[in-house]
Design a protein around this motif. Structure first.
Motif, PDB file in Angstrom:
ATOM      1  N   LEU A   4      31.840  51.094   4.750  1.00 28.51           N
ATOM      2  CA  LEU A   4      32.785  51.708   5.673  1.00 28.51           C
ATOM      3  C   LEU A   4      33.770  52.522   4.849  1.00 28.51           C
ATOM      4  CD1 LEU A   4      34.162  52.205   8.380  1.00 28.51           C
ATOM      5  CD2 LEU A   4      35.322  49.987   8.106  1.00 28.51           C
ATOM      6  N   VAL A  32      34.896  56.607   9.188  1.00 26.72           N
ATOM      7  CA  VAL A  32      35.802  56.576  10.336  1.00 26.72           C
ATOM      8  C   VAL A  32      37.179  56.896   9.774  1.00 26.72           C
ATOM      9  CG1 VAL A  32      36.666  55.264  12.284  1.00 26.72           C
ATOM     10  CG2 VAL A  32      34.378  54.797  11.420  1.00 26.72           C
ATOM     11  N   ALA A  74      36.313  50.571  13.801  1.00 28.59           N
ATOM     12  CA  ALA A  74      34.984  50.502  13.179  1.00 28.59           C
ATOM     13  C   ALA A  74      34.451  49.075  13.162  1.00 28.59           C
ATOM     14  CB  ALA A  74      35.031  51.063  11.759  1.00 28.59           C
TER      15      ALA A  74
END
Length: 86
Positions: A4, A32, A74
């Motif tokens: 991520l 994100v 996320a």
């Protein structure tokens, strides 16, 4: 490996895009990031304004909120399981 990626400089940041490109060699990258540069607000959450999310392309999203909003969205909405690394 599921990665991520987020920042506080915005989803169009050259550094974010460069890092995303390199990290794709090591695993699946889900980016994100905030819709604009909001430096120095990385751990704050949006509480007075609605938070909106737009999908830019597959595994690439912009959030109208803070970096902390991005990670929360996320991990609690976009991803089916927690990433291996943030």
């Amino acid at each position: 490996m599921n990665i991520l990626l987020s920042n506080d400089d915005g989803y169009k940041s050259l550094g974010l895009i460069a890092l995303q490109t390199v990290l794709k060699e090591y695993g699946k990258v889900i980016t994100v990031a905030p819709n604009k540069d909001i430096s120095a607000s990385s751990s704050s959450l949006s509480v007075h304004n609605p938070v909106r999310i737009d999908r830019i392309e597959n595994n690439y999203y912009k959030v109208y909120g803070t970096p902390a909003d991005c990670v929360n969205i996320a991990t609690r909405g976009i991803l089916k399981k927690y990433p291996d690394i943030v």
